[in-house]
Scaffold this motif. Sequence first.
Motif, PDB file in Angstrom:
ATOM      1  N   LEU A  68       0.830  -1.203   0.000  1.00 16.26           N
ATOM      2  CA  LEU A  68       0.000   0.000   0.000  1.00 16.26           C
ATOM      3  C   LEU A  68       0.865   1.254   0.000  1.00 16.26           C
ATOM      4  O   LEU A  68       0.553   2.243  -0.682  1.00 16.26           O
ATOM      5  CB  LEU A  68      -0.931   0.012   1.217  1.00 16.26           C
ATOM      6  N   ALA A  77      -6.630  -1.287   3.610  1.00 14.02           N
ATOM      7  CA  ALA A  77      -6.968  -0.309   2.578  1.00 14.02           C
ATOM      8  C   ALA A  77      -8.104   0.599   3.030  1.00 14.02           C
ATOM      9  O   ALA A  77      -8.089   1.811   2.783  1.00 14.02           O
ATOM     10  CB  ALA A  77      -7.348  -1.027   1.280  1.00 14.02           C
ATOM     11  N   LEU A 126     -10.266  -0.636  -4.349  1.00 17.56           N
ATOM     12  CA  LEU A 126      -9.585  -1.900  -4.046  1.00 17.56           C
ATOM     13  C   LEU A 126     -10.346  -3.035  -4.690  1.00 17.56           C
ATOM     14  O   LEU A 126     -11.526  -3.248  -4.413  1.00 17.56           O
ATOM     15  CB  LEU A 126      -9.502  -2.132  -2.531  1.00 17.56           C
TER      16      LEU A 126
END
Length: 254
Positions: free
Chosen positions: A68, A124, A81
């Motif tokens: 990430l 995320a 995502l």
Amino acid sequence: MNVQGQAALVTGGASGLGAETARQLAQAGAKVAVLDINMEAAEALAREIGGVAARCDITSEASVREALALAREAHGPARILMNCAGIGGAKRLVGRDGQAMPLEDFSRVINVNLVGTFNAIRLAAAEMVALDPLEDGERGVIVCTASVAAFDGQVGQAAYAASKGGITSLTLPLARDLAQFGVRVMTIAPGLFLTPLLYQLPEEVQQSLGASIPFPKRLGKASEFAQLAVHIAGNLSLNGEVIRLDGALRLPPR
């Protein structure tokens, strides 16, 4: 959201459904990070689509965080995502030799497909909720990959079906958890698709599998999965739902 110019993450993005999803996101103008354990394939695809590649083991918190961070440095914070990473595997609960299925075989599939997907989502999502909202109040969208095996698990699919069933069951509560932040969660449950695993089967076997699908009478195309995934990203009203993408297929017991 309009994916044009948005940063997107695709786990399992180096092959199969993930690779085609990465391609179509890039074609729609997204800045795509290809996350995969196969760096050679991930880098090749990243070059093809003008994205970035990052090694990512979804079962490892440290690995996901590093991926990430690399993607964020290259493209900025991600609002999209796509969870396409996963493994297969089939084994009966009790084999023909009378031996019980090894617990580690079950645990491995659950750990990769279910725990790994959740790991990628949670890390995320924590970054998405901190972003400024877009014009429509949305901050991000998460799309997961389940399987029709979640509903029609066949003989030998206990681990796989359980892992994909877990993903389907996560969809609504995660969508509700993240609704207050304007982050949507959706899941696609594909049927029989022509992925690298099925490419290894003889042509006559592929045709036989395709003929079992009511319509269209062929194996699904990765491009069709990707088309739906990208549409979900752009359709604000799609949230908290599992969509079967299977040509009306219902799997028989075996």
